[in-house]
Scaffold this active site. Structure first.
Site, PDB file in Angstrom:
ATOM      1  N   GLY A  12       0.805  -1.215   0.000  1.00 39.25           N
ATOM      2  CA  GLY A  12       0.000   0.000   0.000  1.00 39.25           C
ATOM      3  C   GLY A  12       0.838   1.265   0.000  1.00 39.25           C
ATOM      4  O   GLY A  12       2.068   1.229  -0.148  1.00 39.25           O
ATOM      5  N   ILE A  36      -1.955  -9.038   0.080  1.00 46.21           N
ATOM      6  CA  ILE A  36      -2.734  -9.901  -0.815  1.00 46.21           C
ATOM      7  C   ILE A  36      -2.469  -9.545  -2.279  1.00 46.21           C
ATOM      8  O   ILE A  36      -2.935 -10.216  -3.176  1.00 46.21           O
ATOM      9  CB  ILE A  36      -4.267  -9.827  -0.539  1.00 46.21           C
ATOM     10  N   ARG A  37      -1.768  -8.432  -2.506  1.00 43.10           N
ATOM     11  CA  ARG A  37      -1.451  -8.060  -3.902  1.00 43.10           C
ATOM     12  C   ARG A  37       0.054  -7.807  -4.033  1.00 43.10           C
ATOM     13  O   ARG A  37       0.757  -7.648  -3.037  1.00 43.10           O
ATOM     14  CB  ARG A  37      -2.238  -6.822  -4.344  1.00 43.10           C
ATOM     15  N   ASP A  51      -3.071 -13.141   3.496  1.00 40.67           N
ATOM     16  CA  ASP A  51      -4.359 -12.543   3.812  1.00 40.67           C
ATOM     17  C   ASP A  51      -4.432 -12.481   5.332  1.00 40.67           C
ATOM     18  O   ASP A  51      -4.505 -13.518   5.995  1.00 40.67           O
ATOM     19  CB  ASP A  51      -5.498 -13.399   3.244  1.00 40.67           C
ATOM     20  N   ILE A  52      -4.405 -11.289   5.871  1.00 38.85           N
ATOM     21  CA  ILE A  52      -4.321 -11.121   7.320  1.00 38.85           C
ATOM     22  C   ILE A  52      -5.524 -11.723   8.048  1.00 38.85           C
ATOM     23  O   ILE A  52      -5.461 -11.998   9.248  1.00 38.85           O
ATOM     24  CB  ILE A  52      -4.115  -9.620   7.691  1.00 38.85           C
ATOM     25  N   TYR A 141     -14.976   3.642   8.881  1.00 37.39           N
ATOM     26  CA  TYR A 141     -13.520   3.644   9.066  1.00 37.39           C
ATOM     27  C   TYR A 141     -13.152   4.275  10.411  1.00 37.39           C
ATOM     28  O   TYR A 141     -12.371   3.712  11.186  1.00 37.39           O
ATOM     29  CB  TYR A 141     -12.909   4.435   7.904  1.00 37.39           C
ATOM     30  N   LYS A 145     -11.352   2.595  13.663  1.00 35.51           N
ATOM     31  CA  LYS A 145     -10.084   3.068  14.230  1.00 35.51           C
ATOM     32  C   LYS A 145     -10.253   3.412  15.704  1.00 35.51           C
ATOM     33  O   LYS A 145      -9.395   3.116  16.529  1.00 35.51           O
ATOM     34  CB  LYS A 145      -9.565   4.280  13.454  1.00 35.51           C
TER      35      LYS A 145
HETATM   36  P1  NAD Z   1      -3.411   1.289   1.404  1.00 42.43           P
HETATM   37  O1  NAD Z   1      -4.840   1.054   1.091  1.00 42.43           O
HETATM   38  O2  NAD Z   1      -2.584   2.035   0.445  1.00 42.43           O
HETATM   39  O3  NAD Z   1      -2.682  -0.086   1.708  1.00 42.43           O
HETATM   40  C1  NAD Z   1      -3.298  -1.118   2.432  1.00 42.43           C
HETATM   41  C2  NAD Z   1      -2.740  -2.440   1.908  1.00 42.43           C
HETATM   42  O4  NAD Z   1      -3.408  -3.492   2.617  1.00 42.43           O
HETATM   43  C3  NAD Z   1      -3.023  -2.657   0.415  1.00 42.43           C
HETATM   44  O5  NAD Z   1      -1.832  -2.894  -0.276  1.00 42.43           O
HETATM   45  C4  NAD Z   1      -3.941  -3.866   0.388  1.00 42.43           C
HETATM   46  O6  NAD Z   1      -3.716  -4.733  -0.720  1.00 42.43           O
HETATM   47  C5  NAD Z   1      -3.585  -4.546   1.693  1.00 42.43           C
HETATM   48  N1  NAD Z   1      -4.653  -5.439   2.160  1.00 42.43           N
HETATM   49  C6  NAD Z   1      -5.985  -5.277   2.040  1.00 42.43           C
HETATM   50  N2  NAD Z   1      -6.614  -6.342   2.553  1.00 42.43           N
HETATM   51  C7  NAD Z   1      -5.665  -7.188   3.001  1.00 42.43           C
HETATM   52  C8  NAD Z   1      -5.686  -8.461   3.616  1.00 42.43           C
HETATM   53  N3  NAD Z   1      -6.850  -9.077   3.858  1.00 42.43           N
HETATM   54  N4  NAD Z   1      -4.533  -9.033   3.969  1.00 42.43           N
HETATM   55  C9  NAD Z   1      -3.334  -8.410   3.701  1.00 42.43           C
HETATM   56  N5  NAD Z   1      -3.245  -7.209   3.097  1.00 42.43           N
HETATM   57  C10 NAD Z   1      -4.401  -6.623   2.752  1.00 42.43           C
HETATM   58  O7  NAD Z   1      -3.373   1.995   2.846  1.00 42.43           O
HETATM   59  P2  NAD Z   1      -2.224   2.909   3.458  1.00 42.43           P
HETATM   60  O8  NAD Z   1      -2.521   4.297   3.071  1.00 42.43           O
HETATM   61  O9  NAD Z   1      -0.901   2.338   3.186  1.00 42.43           O
HETATM   62  O10 NAD Z   1      -2.602   2.789   4.990  1.00 42.43           O
HETATM   63  C11 NAD Z   1      -1.963   1.876   5.859  1.00 42.43           C
HETATM   64  C12 NAD Z   1      -2.546   2.061   7.248  1.00 42.43           C
HETATM   65  O11 NAD Z   1      -2.394   3.432   7.674  1.00 42.43           O
HETATM   66  C13 NAD Z   1      -4.045   1.778   7.352  1.00 42.43           C
HETATM   67  O12 NAD Z   1      -4.328   1.226   8.608  1.00 42.43           O
HETATM   68  C14 NAD Z   1      -4.672   3.149   7.262  1.00 42.43           C
HETATM   69  O13 NAD Z   1      -5.915   3.181   7.900  1.00 42.43           O
HETATM   70  C15 NAD Z   1      -3.653   3.986   8.010  1.00 42.43           C
HETATM   71  N6  NAD Z   1      -3.734   5.404   7.661  1.00 42.43           N
HETATM   72  C16 NAD Z   1      -3.384   5.825   6.405  1.00 42.43           C
HETATM   73  C17 NAD Z   1      -3.480   7.182   6.097  1.00 42.43           C
HETATM   74  C18 NAD Z   1      -3.103   7.713   4.735  1.00 42.43           C
HETATM   75  O14 NAD Z   1      -3.290   8.912   4.473  1.00 42.43           O
HETATM   76  N7  NAD Z   1      -2.568   6.890   3.846  1.00 42.43           N
HETATM   77  C19 NAD Z   1      -3.926   8.089   7.065  1.00 42.43           C
HETATM   78  C20 NAD Z   1      -4.303   7.595   8.303  1.00 42.43           C
HETATM   79  C21 NAD Z   1      -4.178   6.250   8.607  1.00 42.43           C
HETATM   80  N1  SER Z   2      -6.034   9.377   4.710  1.00 45.11           N
HETATM   81  C1  SER Z   2      -7.003   8.570   5.381  1.00 45.11           C
HETATM   82  C2  SER Z   2      -8.294   8.552   4.649  1.00 45.11           C
HETATM   83  O1  SER Z   2      -8.572   9.532   4.002  1.00 45.11           O
HETATM   84  C3  SER Z   2      -7.214   9.085   6.784  1.00 45.11           C
HETATM   85  O2  SER Z   2      -7.113   8.030   7.636  1.00 45.11           O
HETATM   86  O3  SER Z   2      -9.012   7.620   4.754  1.00 45.11           O
END
Ligand code: NAD
Ligand code: SER
Length: 319
Positions: A12, A36-37, A51-52, A141, A145
């Site tokens: 991700g 998973i990807r 797959d978590i 969401y 959280k």
């Molecule tokens: P993302 O969606 O880019 O990445 C999440 C990854 O999880 C993806 O690659 C997806 O394929 C993988 N995934 C989905 N289902 C799965 C499963 N069953 N098993 C294993 N992997 C699986 O998200 P991100 O932006 O990298 O966010 C990571 C974490 O940080 C999340 O908990 C998100 O809530 C948190 N977060 C992100 C942001 C942001 O702005 N990006 C802000 C606040 C919190």
């Molecule tokens: N960047 C995230 C979202 O927009 C915040 O957790 O979902």
């Protein structure tokens, strides 16, 4: 066997950069990426398809590599979870339980799990939102959280689980694409500015949100995990702040480098989500407890994003 680190959801937006940084610190073979990807960019080190939600598969990988530390990044983000509430809840909650229970059973020692500014809601003070305040999230969401934060604190108190967490704001980086969040516009706008010289934004021009450059987010993640156990005084999740801006402010900043860039607005369901979140964050607990401070403001972020994306988009076109 050497103790190793597992990153779950590593393909991700955050995982792509976190794995790179952890491997620099601990060595390629000691950081196992899993998702998973496939990864978004080529990686040098072990990758496992995981797959978590599959507890047996998780345990197999943890035993195979002697994993002692887990970064759990797999989740469904705000905009996507609103469209799939049951799936979002299942993934966001059960992924956390699967990892917390490994630590409760003393199979792993330490967990990083990110929370979000989405734990706050429309009744939260929006300016300089305090660490402790009213929290009535209105998105699936945000509810997941907030619930996750409560469970992290509970597992720490009841079972001594060493779990550490940060409430990330919207994250912006050039190495990876975001995955279904409300703050994704702040990444897409840079790609479109370079490729099209225009961007149609799904949030209104004055919607201010807390944001952060990705390398600050990675720095915060690694710092909180490195901090002494006794310095981590909050076991739910820490507020952290980077910068705050609206679509019109980021557009003005981009125009300084691309004068003919134009932004237009076509608002959708994500506007309501954004309006329920804070505009700026008070992060003094993180600064006091583990010496957190951000390095990047909007103008530095804009320069880095434009410079690096221009380079990667040009080199893709030439291939
Ligand atoms: P993302 O969606 O880019 O990445 C999440 C990854 O999880 C993806 O690659 C997806 O394929 C993988 N995934 C989905 N289902 C799965 C499963 N069953 N098993 C294993 N992997 C699986 O998200 P991100 O932006 O990298 O966010 C990571 C974490 O940080 C999340 O908990 C998100 O809530 C948190 N977060 C992100 C942001 C942001 O702005 N990006 C802000 C606040 C919190
Ligand atoms: N960047 C995230 C979202 O927009 C915040 O957790 O979902």
């Amino acid at each position: 066997m050497e103790e190793r680190i597992l990153v779950i959801g590593s393909s991700g937006q955050i995982g792509t950069e976190l794995v790179e940084e952890l491997r620099k610190l601990y060595g390629n073979k000691n950081v196992i990426s899993s998702d998973i990807r496939d990864p978004q960019i080529a990686q040098d080190g072990p990758f496992e398809r995981l797959d978590i939600l599959n507890k047996l598969q998780l345990l197999d990988i943890v035993e195979k590599y002697n994993i002692k530390e887990v970064y759990l990044l797999a989740a469904m983000l705000s905009a996507t979870a609103e469209k799939n509430p049951a799936l979002g809840w299942d993934l966001n909650m059960n992924s956390l339980f699967n990892v917390l229970n490994l630590a409760k059973d003393k199979i792993i020692n330490k967990i990083f799990w990110p929370s979000s500014i989405a734990v706050f809601g429309p009744t939260t003070p929006q300016q300089n939102t305090p660490q402790y305040t009213i929290m009535e999230p209105t998105t699936v969401y945000g509810i997941s959280k907030q619930t996750g934060e409560r469970w992290c604190e509970y597992y720490h108190k009841q079972f001594g689980v060493d779990v550490r967490s940060i409430r990330y704001p919207g994250l912006i980086g050039y190495k990876s694409k975001p995955g279904g969040g409300t703050t994704d516009y702040a990444v897409d706008i840079f790609h479109q500015a370079i490729e099209q010289r225009s961007y149609e934004c799904f949030l209104s021009e004055n919607t201010t949100l807390p944001m952060m450059y990705m390398s600050d987010a990675i720095k915060a993640t690694i710092s909180i995990m490195d901090a002494k156990d006794s310095d981590i005084k909050i076991r739910s999740s820490y507020n952290i702040a980077g910068m705050s801006f609206s679509p019109s402010e980021i557009a003005s900043e981009i125009k300084k480098s691309i004068p003919n860039f134009e932004i237009s607005y076509k608002i959708d369901y994500r506007q309501e989500i954004a309006e329920s979140w804070p505009q700026s964050i008070d992060d003094k607990n993180a600064s006091n407890d583990w010496k957190w401070s951000a390095d990047f403001n909007l103008s530095k972020l804009t320069d880095i994003m434009l410079e690096n994306l221009k380079e990667s988009i040009t080199s893709k076109k030439n291939h």
